[in-house]
Design a protein around this motif. Structure first.
Motif, PDB file in Angstrom:
ATOM      1  N   THR A   1       0.850  -1.194   0.000  1.00 44.36           N
ATOM      2  CA  THR A   1       0.000   0.000   0.000  1.00 44.36           C
ATOM      3  C   THR A   1       0.884   1.241   0.000  1.00 44.36           C
ATOM      4  N   GLN A   2       0.537   2.209  -0.859  1.00 44.26           N
ATOM      5  CA  GLN A   2       1.301   3.448  -0.951  1.00 44.26           C
ATOM      6  C   GLN A   2       0.356   4.644  -0.906  1.00 44.26           C
ATOM      7  N   ASN A   3       0.662   5.607  -0.057  1.00 44.42           N
ATOM      8  CA  ASN A   3      -0.010   6.903  -0.032  1.00 44.42           C
ATOM      9  C   ASN A   3       0.948   7.920  -0.637  1.00 44.42           C
ATOM     10  N   ILE A   4       0.535   8.571  -1.717  1.00 43.58           N
ATOM     11  CA  ILE A   4       1.423   9.510  -2.400  1.00 43.58           C
ATOM     12  C   ILE A   4       0.687  10.828  -2.609  1.00 43.58           C
ATOM     13  N   THR A   5       1.362  11.928  -2.323  1.00 40.45           N
ATOM     14  CA  THR A   5       0.762  13.254  -2.473  1.00 40.45           C
ATOM     15  C   THR A   5       1.733  14.192  -3.182  1.00 40.45           C
ATOM     16  N   THR A   6       1.184  15.230  -3.788  1.00 42.78           N
ATOM     17  CA  THR A   6       1.984  16.330  -4.326  1.00 42.78           C
ATOM     18  C   THR A   6       1.472  17.630  -3.717  1.00 42.78           C
ATOM     19  N   GLN A   7       2.378  18.578  -3.556  1.00 43.81           N
ATOM     20  CA  GLN A   7       2.019  19.879  -3.020  1.00 43.81           C
ATOM     21  C   GLN A   7       1.531  20.798  -4.153  1.00 43.81           C
ATOM     22  N   VAL A   8       1.046  21.974  -3.801  1.00 51.91           N
ATOM     23  CA  VAL A   8       0.605  22.950  -4.806  1.00 51.91           C
ATOM     24  C   VAL A   8       1.790  23.320  -5.689  1.00 51.91           C
ATOM     25  N   GLY A   9       1.610  23.167  -7.010  1.00 47.22           N
ATOM     26  CA  GLY A   9       2.674  23.478  -7.954  1.00 47.22           C
ATOM     27  C   GLY A   9       3.629  22.332  -8.214  1.00 47.22           C
ATOM     28  N   GLN A  10       3.489  21.221  -7.510  1.00 42.21           N
ATOM     29  CA  GLN A  10       4.394  20.078  -7.670  1.00 42.21           C
ATOM     30  C   GLN A  10       3.757  18.992  -8.532  1.00 42.21           C
ATOM     31  N   GLN A  11       4.575  18.325  -9.333  1.00 41.99           N
ATOM     32  CA  GLN A  11       4.151  17.170 -10.112  1.00 41.99           C
ATOM     33  C   GLN A  11       5.105  16.014  -9.819  1.00 41.99           C
ATOM     34  N   LYS A  12       4.617  14.798  -9.998  1.00 43.92           N
ATOM     35  CA  LYS A  12       5.431  13.635  -9.625  1.00 43.92           C
ATOM     36  C   LYS A  12       5.117  12.467 -10.558  1.00 43.92           C
ATOM     37  N   ASP A  13       6.190  11.739 -10.931  1.00 44.48           N
ATOM     38  CA  ASP A  13       6.056  10.542 -11.764  1.00 44.48           C
ATOM     39  C   ASP A  13       6.262   9.300 -10.907  1.00 44.48           C
ATOM     40  N   ILE A  14       5.381   8.311 -11.068  1.00 46.99           N
ATOM     41  CA  ILE A  14       5.440   7.062 -10.307  1.00 46.99           C
ATOM     42  C   ILE A  14       5.443   5.898 -11.286  1.00 46.99           C
ATOM     43  N   GLN A  15       6.338   4.947 -11.066  1.00 38.75           N
ATOM     44  CA  GLN A  15       6.341   3.731 -11.879  1.00 38.75           C
ATOM     45  C   GLN A  15       6.082   2.543 -10.964  1.00 38.75           C
ATOM     46  N   LEU A  16       5.053   1.771 -11.284  1.00 38.38           N
ATOM     47  CA  LEU A  16       4.710   0.592 -10.502  1.00 38.38           C
ATOM     48  C   LEU A  16       5.598  -0.580 -10.901  1.00 38.38           C
ATOM     49  N   SER A  17       5.611  -1.604 -10.055  1.00 42.31           N
ATOM     50  CA  SER A  17       6.486  -2.762 -10.282  1.00 42.31           C
ATOM     51  C   SER A  17       6.154  -3.505 -11.571  1.00 42.31           C
ATOM     52  N   ASP A  18       4.912  -3.383 -12.051  1.00 39.93           N
ATOM     53  CA  ASP A  18       4.521  -4.088 -13.275  1.00 39.93           C
ATOM     54  C   ASP A  18       4.797  -3.271 -14.532  1.00 39.93           C
ATOM     55  N   GLY A  19       5.370  -2.064 -14.370  1.00 40.35           N
ATOM     56  CA  GLY A  19       5.675  -1.221 -15.511  1.00 40.35           C
ATOM     57  C   GLY A  19       4.657  -0.129 -15.770  1.00 40.35           C
ATOM     58  N   SER A  20       3.498  -0.188 -15.115  1.00 38.84           N
ATOM     59  CA  SER A  20       2.491   0.866 -15.268  1.00 38.84           C
ATOM     60  C   SER A  20       3.032   2.181 -14.703  1.00 38.84           C
ATOM     61  N   GLN A  21       2.566   3.294 -15.280  1.00 40.85           N
ATOM     62  CA  GLN A  21       3.058   4.610 -14.864  1.00 40.85           C
ATOM     63  C   GLN A  21       1.889   5.510 -14.464  1.00 40.85           C
ATOM     64  N   ILE A  22       2.135   6.309 -13.429  1.00 35.97           N
ATOM     65  CA  ILE A  22       1.147   7.289 -12.964  1.00 35.97           C
ATOM     66  C   ILE A  22       1.855   8.628 -12.846  1.00 35.97           C
ATOM     67  N   LYS A  23       1.280   9.651 -13.457  1.00 36.39           N
ATOM     68  CA  LYS A  23       1.824  11.006 -13.343  1.00 36.39           C
ATOM     69  C   LYS A  23       0.837  11.843 -12.543  1.00 36.39           C
ATOM     70  N   LEU A  24       1.301  12.397 -11.422  1.00 37.46           N
ATOM     71  CA  LEU A  24       0.434  13.192 -10.555  1.00 37.46           C
ATOM     72  C   LEU A  24       0.585  14.666 -10.873  1.00 37.46           C
ATOM     73  N   ASN A  25      -0.548  15.360 -10.943  1.00 36.96           N
ATOM     74  CA  ASN A  25      -0.548  16.803 -11.137  1.00 36.96           C
ATOM     75  C   ASN A  25      -0.479  17.498  -9.780  1.00 36.96           C
ATOM     76  N   THR A  26      -0.571  18.797  -9.809  1.00 35.10           N
ATOM     77  CA  THR A  26      -0.468  19.611  -8.604  1.00 35.10           C
ATOM     78  C   THR A  26      -1.528  19.256  -7.553  1.00 35.10           C
ATOM     79  N   ASN A  27      -1.147  19.342  -6.272  1.00 29.00           N
ATOM     80  CA  ASN A  27      -2.072  19.197  -5.145  1.00 29.00           C
ATOM     81  C   ASN A  27      -2.948  17.945  -5.287  1.00 29.00           C
ATOM     82  N   THR A  28      -2.283  16.812  -5.470  1.00 33.38           N
ATOM     83  CA  THR A  28      -2.978  15.558  -5.725  1.00 33.38           C
ATOM     84  C   THR A  28      -2.657  14.538  -4.632  1.00 33.38           C
TER      85      THR A  28
END
Length: 295
Positions: free
Chosen positions: A78-105
């Motif tokens: 289980t993972q809890n992931i957040t971004t702050q206002v103005g921040q973006q973040k890229d996440i890659q899962l172990s199976d190769g899937s990718q998630i890109k988070l936008n601001t304040n997410t």
């Protein structure tokens, strides 16, 4: 009594039953104590049957537990992931899937035995789901779902964008492939979206949304695109990336249509050029506060 017999040029001795009994008689005292009784033989046979039954029962229990665990589908990560206002973040899962988070997410990722489940509680995210390169890997792939508010999205094979507009209102846009969308908790009505289609959840109902894919994808490259966007909505879009305040002194100014392309964090530049592209006056109160009214 022993008898001799000629066989292929050799003398072969043969023994009668009496001869064998005489030979064994010499060892009876040593052999008889080691021969189990009838009761012991039956007892040992029963013990062997019981051991086989225990092994069979143990195998059945393990098999049943495995089926139960698979059906229960527990989370092993289980993972809890957040971004702050103005921040973006890229996440890659172990199976190769990718998630890109936008601001304040904020998202919660659960890697389960037979599924991959994401909950988007606020903000916006782009999902690129890995399905494997061959039939076997695709067949064995775990399902990938995203829930946000009352919206439930099941990936079919795609790249899709999910934005939480409020606690219950969510918009889903498919950039490539297709997804299946439904409303929680009953999921009685399911809608399949393909590339370029968007849907929005309002009051537990799904409504199609006409939106430009370039506008949806702009945030991925750090841009904001306005295409006949109401001014108050344009301001709110900038406020997703920067903390500042705008006071509308004239309510009519909120509905003025805005066109253009800007960097996400260049709200000050936007406020400076706004009087040149719209019939409004802009007054700067301080670094983080502005007044807007009609000319």
């Amino acid at each position: 009594m022993k008898s001799a017999k000629k066989a292929q040029g050799h003398d072969v001795e043969q023994y009668t039953l009496q001869d064998m009994q005489k030979l064994i008689a010499c060892f009876e005292d040593d052999i008889l104590p080691n021969i189990p009784s009838k009761e012991e033989i039956l007892k040992r046979a029963l013990q062997r049957r019981l051991r086989k039954q225990k092994i069979t029962s143990a195998v059945f229990v393990v098999f049943a537990m495995a089926i139960g665990i698979y059906w229960y589908n527990p989370a092993y990560q289980t993972q809890n992931i957040t971004t702050q206002v103005g921040q973006q973040k890229d996440i890659q899962l172990s199976d190769g899937s990718q998630i890109k988070l936008n601001t304040n997410t904020q998202i919660l990722i659960k890697q389960k035995l037979r599924s991959r489940e994401v909950t988007l509680t606020q903000g916006e995210a782009l999902f690129t789901v890995e399905h494997g390169q061959n039939f076997i890997s695709r067949f064995m792939a775990r399902s990938f779902t995203v829930s946000s508010g009352n919206m439930f999205v099941r990936d079919i094979g795609t790249i899709f964008n999910v934005r939480a507009l409020s606690a219950t209102d969510t918009q889903v846009t498919v950039l490539d492939g297709s997804v299946e969308v439904s409303v929680l908790p009953f999921q009685t009505v399911k809608t399949v979206l393909t590339q370029g289609q968007s849907v929005r959840n309002q009051n537990n109902q799904l409504f199609p949304v006409v939106d430009d894919l370039n506008t949806i994808k702009a945030w991925i490259s750090g841009r904001i695109i306005f295409n006949q966007t109401p001014l108050d909505q344009a301001v709110q879009t900038f406020q997703r990336y920067s903390n500042f305040k705008v006071n509308f002194k004239d309510q009519k100014a909120k509905n003025i249509a805005i066109y253009g392309q800007f960097n996400q964090e260049s709200y000050q530049q936007f406020m400076q050029v706004l009087p040149e592209v719209a019939a409004v006056k802009v007054e700067k109160i301080n670094e983080n506060e502005w007044n807007i009214k009609n000319k």
